[in-house]
Design a protein around this motif. Structure first.
Motif, mmCIF file in Angstrom:
data_model
loop_
_atom_site.group_PDB
_atom_site.id
_atom_site.type_symbol
_atom_site.label_atom_id
_atom_site.label_comp_id
_atom_site.label_asym_id
_atom_site.label_seq_id
_atom_site.Cartn_x
_atom_site.Cartn_y
_atom_site.Cartn_z
ATOM 1 N N ASP A 92 87.964 -22.015 -63.149
ATOM 2 C CA ASP A 92 87.006 -22.548 -62.182
ATOM 3 C C ASP A 92 87.728 -23.239 -61.034
ATOM 4 O OD1 ASP A 92 84.228 -22.235 -63.628
ATOM 5 O OD2 ASP A 92 85.648 -22.944 -65.139
ATOM 6 N N THR A 93 88.843 -23.865 -61.362
ATOM 7 C CA THR A 93 89.685 -24.501 -60.341
ATOM 8 C C THR A 93 91.134 -24.280 -60.711
ATOM 9 O OG1 THR A 93 88.031 -26.227 -59.983
ATOM 10 C CG2 THR A 93 90.236 -26.639 -59.116
ATOM 11 N N ILE A 94 91.949 -23.984 -59.706
ATOM 12 C CA ILE A 94 93.390 -23.821 -59.918
ATOM 13 C C ILE A 94 94.109 -24.833 -59.041
ATOM 14 C CG2 ILE A 94 95.365 -22.260 -59.764
ATOM 15 C CD1 ILE A 94 93.371 -19.926 -60.023
ATOM 16 N N LEU A 95 95.030 -25.582 -59.668
ATOM 17 C CA LEU A 95 95.864 -26.532 -58.920
ATOM 18 C C LEU A 95 97.259 -25.956 -58.785
ATOM 19 C CD1 LEU A 95 94.978 -29.978 -60.605
ATOM 20 C CD2 LEU A 95 93.897 -28.923 -58.625
ATOM 21 N N VAL A 96 97.823 -26.076 -57.606
ATOM 22 C CA VAL A 96 99.219 -25.722 -57.384
ATOM 23 C C VAL A 96 99.993 -27.030 -57.219
ATOM 24 C CG1 VAL A 96 100.889 -24.571 -55.893
ATOM 25 C CG2 VAL A 96 98.665 -23.516 -56.320
ATOM 26 N N LEU A 97 100.927 -27.287 -58.139
ATOM 27 C CA LEU A 97 101.732 -28.506 -58.102
ATOM 28 C C LEU A 97 103.121 -28.182 -57.576
ATOM 29 C CD1 LEU A 97 100.935 -30.339 -61.476
ATOM 30 C CD2 LEU A 97 100.272 -31.057 -59.191
ATOM 31 N N GLU A 98 103.596 -28.986 -56.639
ATOM 32 C CA GLU A 98 104.963 -28.876 -56.130
ATOM 33 C C GLU A 98 105.505 -30.285 -55.933
ATOM 34 O OE1 GLU A 98 105.735 -25.409 -53.279
ATOM 35 O OE2 GLU A 98 103.601 -25.858 -52.907
ATOM 36 N N ASN A 99 106.633 -30.561 -56.595
ATOM 37 C CA ASN A 99 107.255 -31.897 -56.518
ATOM 38 C C ASN A 99 106.275 -33.012 -56.874
ATOM 39 O OD1 ASN A 99 109.766 -30.835 -55.625
ATOM 40 N ND2 ASN A 99 108.940 -30.672 -53.547
ATOM 41 N N GLY A 100 105.425 -32.745 -57.868
ATOM 42 C CA GLY A 100 104.491 -33.760 -58.351
ATOM 43 C C GLY A 100 103.239 -33.916 -57.522
ATOM 44 N N LYS A 101 103.077 -33.139 -56.459
ATOM 45 C CA LYS A 101 101.913 -33.259 -55.580
ATOM 46 C C LYS A 101 101.058 -31.998 -55.674
ATOM 47 C CE LYS A 101 104.426 -36.064 -52.172
ATOM 48 N NZ LYS A 101 104.862 -36.136 -50.750
ATOM 49 N N VAL A 102 99.755 -32.178 -55.500
ATOM 50 C CA VAL A 102 98.842 -31.033 -55.432
ATOM 51 C C VAL A 102 98.896 -30.489 -54.008
ATOM 52 C CG1 VAL A 102 96.471 -30.230 -55.665
ATOM 53 C CG2 VAL A 102 97.353 -31.981 -57.230
ATOM 54 N N VAL A 108 96.398 -40.354 -59.390
ATOM 55 C CA VAL A 108 97.339 -40.674 -60.465
ATOM 56 C C VAL A 108 98.775 -40.414 -60.012
ATOM 57 C CG1 VAL A 108 98.136 -39.975 -62.758
ATOM 58 C CG2 VAL A 108 95.683 -40.245 -62.308
ATOM 59 N N SER A 109 99.632 -41.422 -60.232
ATOM 60 C CA SER A 109 101.067 -41.290 -59.960
ATOM 61 C C SER A 109 101.828 -41.746 -61.194
ATOM 62 C CB SER A 109 101.480 -42.141 -58.757
ATOM 63 O OG SER A 109 100.854 -41.685 -57.577
ATOM 64 N N PHE A 110 102.951 -41.084 -61.455
ATOM 65 C CA PHE A 110 103.755 -41.439 -62.627
ATOM 66 C C PHE A 110 105.223 -41.165 -62.359
ATOM 67 C CE2 PHE A 110 105.902 -40.068 -66.556
ATOM 68 C CZ PHE A 110 105.801 -41.235 -67.290
ATOM 69 N N THR A 160 114.536 -42.444 -66.292
ATOM 70 C CA THR A 160 115.337 -41.686 -65.330
ATOM 71 C C THR A 160 114.988 -41.985 -63.887
ATOM 72 O OG1 THR A 160 113.776 -39.822 -65.372
ATOM 73 C CG2 THR A 160 115.594 -39.785 -66.962
ATOM 74 N N GLY A 161 113.796 -42.530 -63.654
ATOM 75 C CA GLY A 161 113.366 -42.777 -62.279
ATOM 76 C C GLY A 161 112.874 -41.525 -61.575
ATOM 77 N N ILE A 162 112.750 -40.413 -62.302
ATOM 78 C CA ILE A 162 112.270 -39.166 -61.706
ATOM 79 C C ILE A 162 110.751 -39.236 -61.548
ATOM 80 C CG2 ILE A 162 112.038 -36.672 -62.053
ATOM 81 C CD1 ILE A 162 114.659 -36.757 -63.618
ATOM 82 N N LYS A 163 110.271 -38.901 -60.356
ATOM 83 C CA LYS A 163 108.835 -38.939 -60.092
ATOM 84 C C LYS A 163 108.190 -37.699 -60.687
ATOM 85 C CE LYS A 163 107.350 -40.786 -56.331
ATOM 86 N NZ LYS A 163 106.524 -41.869 -56.927
ATOM 87 N N GLY A 221 109.646 -28.097 -62.934
ATOM 88 C CA GLY A 221 109.851 -29.484 -62.520
ATOM 89 C C GLY A 221 108.800 -29.992 -61.571
ATOM 90 N N ALA A 222 107.689 -29.255 -61.433
ATOM 91 C CA ALA A 222 106.644 -29.673 -60.485
ATOM 92 C C ALA A 222 105.767 -30.783 -61.042
ATOM 93 C CB ALA A 222 105.786 -28.473 -60.096
ATOM 94 N N GLY A 223 105.774 -30.997 -62.366
ATOM 95 C CA GLY A 223 104.958 -32.052 -62.969
ATOM 96 C C GLY A 223 103.817 -31.527 -63.816
ATOM 97 N N LYS A 224 103.831 -30.231 -64.118
ATOM 98 C CA LYS A 224 102.728 -29.629 -64.885
ATOM 99 C C LYS A 224 102.648 -30.214 -66.299
ATOM 100 C CE LYS A 224 104.456 -25.502 -64.380
ATOM 101 N NZ LYS A 224 105.676 -25.901 -63.645
ATOM 102 N N SER A 225 103.771 -30.240 -67.003
ATOM 103 C CA SER A 225 103.782 -30.781 -68.372
ATOM 104 C C SER A 225 103.520 -32.283 -68.368
ATOM 105 C CB SER A 225 105.126 -30.482 -69.050
ATOM 106 O OG SER A 225 105.308 -29.089 -69.217
#
Length: 599
Positions: free
Chosen positions: A557-567, A356-358, A363-366, A388-392
């Motif tokens: 059970d699983t933890i994701l670390v998001l940075e700049n919209g990427k896992v 998934v990409s959005f 604003t054009g912000i990824k 600003g990592a994309g969590k919300s």
């Protein structure tokens, strides 16, 4: 007028009111001309009777003439009174049909716009100011109603009255009709010009009023910040500047408005003078009677307002057309999120993101880039990352507040786009990061998640969210009004109320987007313990939790670390610590902070 064609379906919906209104207008205007004709007959009869008096003065017939004159004048007065009464009845019926029609259409338009606004996606509200949208649904709809009610009513009145009176005047004397009506077109044109200036200045006043409204709304909404930074004086100065501008524009409008009635009185007076001068000469020549002069003056007075109304209604229609054009532009906007009618129901919260990409369109912000994960019923997914990592953004994609640009999100093996709005969102309990509480009771705010929830169910959800004890300590308890945006509550109380709102839905998927950031460690532990118990009692419920404190995510059970919209990292708590990456650094930092706090 092209923009106003959008109103035709509403007029067709109330065509019965419109047709009856036309008939009542015509009837009232036909009755309007009878008093003038009766007055003409009365004046002419009195003149004839005076001549008879001169002939039969001192004879026995004189008493009969007196009685006859009195009875005839009483009859004429009764006819005038009767015509006025019946005309008043038809005018009342006219307003009860045409004005009532406009109010009903106004009601329909406002509801249609409100429903349309609610169906638009969040990107629409990111591009439009709340104050402007409020102005559209209030002021613009009001101007459109003026066209549908007074505009149509006075247009019909002007046309029918003009046709009836002018045709009657032409039958009496065509030349006098021409002189009597000569100043009226100039009156209509001048009124139109004055109204055009008034319209332009009114537009500027409305724009300034919108600016003042928006400014005031922002000030009152952010009153805490203004007080904290001691900006009351600066805010007052800015408000004074804006209201001074509004005052000056209003005074400029008042100066033009002051020309209106003097202009009307002058030109109507000119029409009466011409009628008396030309008509008087014809009376001397024996071509007309004094009654005809009185009749014409009454006709002129009857025509004065309809002629004025031409300019007024023209301006009113221009305003309505401009407002309807703005409304049409808003109504033409479609939501990027398209829901379908579907029989699919969410049976269990098995969700998966597939590449998934959005990107935010305005604003054009990824927001996200090639994010993939899966979550089964009963599992907990933790999400961690910097601001600003994309969590919300990830959380907002699940209830389809936005749709991804690329990739697919599936729930129970079915694409989110295959669910109806109600079936998808009713299965989700979503507590967003930006907590919003409505200006009503605490019970109402919590039950907003499920309107049919009983007080006991509301209290149960509040106990799960560790807010029940605080609420019971308030004087009004669950009937406590929280104020606009929950201004009377602390940040932690608002967050726990939002958690209870999501909890009371008894969802299959619970999304908590960093809603424990404002609570203390003890309350956080209590909420996490209740969450654990809740999941054990409801093994089909899946949980997605966004947090900055690792203590909230350790049991995931699983933890994701998001940075700049990427896992950038994924795994359990123990596995992520072994990776020695962002997660491990944050954990070590928070452990040191906790040790320093306890020591």
């Amino acid at each position: 007028m092209k923009a106003l064609f959008a109103l035709n379906p509403y007029l067709w919906r109330y065509k019965g009111h419109l047709i009856l209104g036309i008939l009542f207008v015509a009837a009232s205007n036909i009755l309007a001309i009878y008093p003038a004709q009766i007055v003409r007959s009365a004046i002419d009869m009195v003149g004839d009777m005076l001549r008879l008096y001169e002939l039969y003065q001192g004879f026995a017939i004189e008493a009969f003439l007196n009685s006859f004159l009195f009875q005839t004048l009483v009859l004429f007065a009764s006819l005038v009174l009767g015509a006025a009464v019946f005309r008043g009845v038809f005018l009342f019926l006219t307003r009860q049909t045409l004005i009532a029609m406009s109010r009903r259409i106004e009601y329909d338009i406002r509801n249609d716009i409100y429903d349309h606004f609610q169906n638009l996606s969040l990107s629409f509200y990111r591009k439009n100011r709340t104050g402007d949208l409020m102005a559209r649904i209030a002021e613009d709809v009001g101007r459109v109603r003026m066209y549908l009610g007074p505009g149509i009513m006075y247009t019909l009145n002007t046309i029918t009255l003009f046709v009836v009176i002018v045709s009657t005047m032409l039958v009496v004397n065509a030349e006098l009709t021409l002189y009597a009506l000569l100043p009226l077109p100039f009156l209509s044109y001048l009124i139109y010009r004055v109204e055009s200036i008034i319209q332009q200045r009114s537009e500027k006043i409305q724009e300034q009023l919108s600016t003042i409204t928006t400014f005031t709304q922002e000030v009152f909404s952010g009153i805490r910040v203004i007080k904290a930074y001691v900006k009351e004086k600066a805010s007052a100065v800015k408000f004074t500047e804006e209201t001074e501008d509004y005052k000056q524009k209003s005074l400029r409008l008042a100066r033009v408005d002051a020309l209106f009635f003097p202009l009307v009185v002058f030109l109507v007076g000119m029409s009466v003078v011409l009628t008396m001068f030309v008509g008087g000469r014809k009376v001397i020549a024996g071509n007309l009677t004094i009654g005809n002069i009185a009749e014409f003056i009454m006709y002129i007075n009857l025509l004065t307002w309809p002629i004025i109304a031409i300019g007024w209604v023209t301006t009113l229609i221009q305003r309505a057309a401009a407002s309807q054009k703005r409304l049409n532009e808003l109504l033409a906007q479609e939501s990027e999120i398209k829901f379908i009618d579907s029989s699919h129901q969410v049976k269990e919260a098995s969700i998966a993101f597939k590449d998934v990409s959005f990107t935010y369109p305005d604003t054009g912000i990824k927001g996200l880039e090639n994010v993939s994960f899966s979550l089964k019923p009963g599992q907990k997914l933790g999400i961690l990352g910097p601001t600003g990592a994309g969590k919300s953004t990830l959380c907002a994609l699940i209830p389809r507040c936005f749709d991804p640009d690329f990739g697919e999100i599936v729930l129970d093996g079915i694409s989110l786009k295959q669910y109806s709005k109600s079936s998808l969102r009713s299965a989700i309990g979503y507590a967003p990061q930006d907590v919003f509480l409505f200006s009503e009771t605490l019970k109402g705010n919590i039950a907003f998640g499920r309107q049919e929830a009983t007080l006991e169910e509301v209290r149960e959800a509040a106990r799960w969210a560790q807010i029940d004890e605080s609420i019971m300590g308030f004087p009004e308890q669950y009937d406590t009004l929280v104020g606009e945006r929950g201004v009377t509550l602390s940040g932690g109380q608002k967050q726990r109320t939002a958690i209870a709102r999501a909890w009371v839905r008894k969802p299959k998927l619970l999304i908590l987007d960093d809603v424990l950031s404002a609570v203390d460690m003890q309350t956080e532990d209590a909420i996490l313990t209740q969450l654990k118990h809740y999941r054990q009692e409801n093994p089909e419920v899946a949980l997605i939790m966004v947090a900055h404190r690792i203590s909230c995510l350790q049991d995931a059970d699983t933890i994701l670390v998001l940075e700049n919209g990427k896992v950038t990292e994924r795994g359990t708590h123990a596995a992520l610590l072994e990776q020695k990456g962002y997660y491990a650094r944050i954990f070590e930092k928070q452990m040191m902070e906790n040790q320093m706090t306890t020591s």
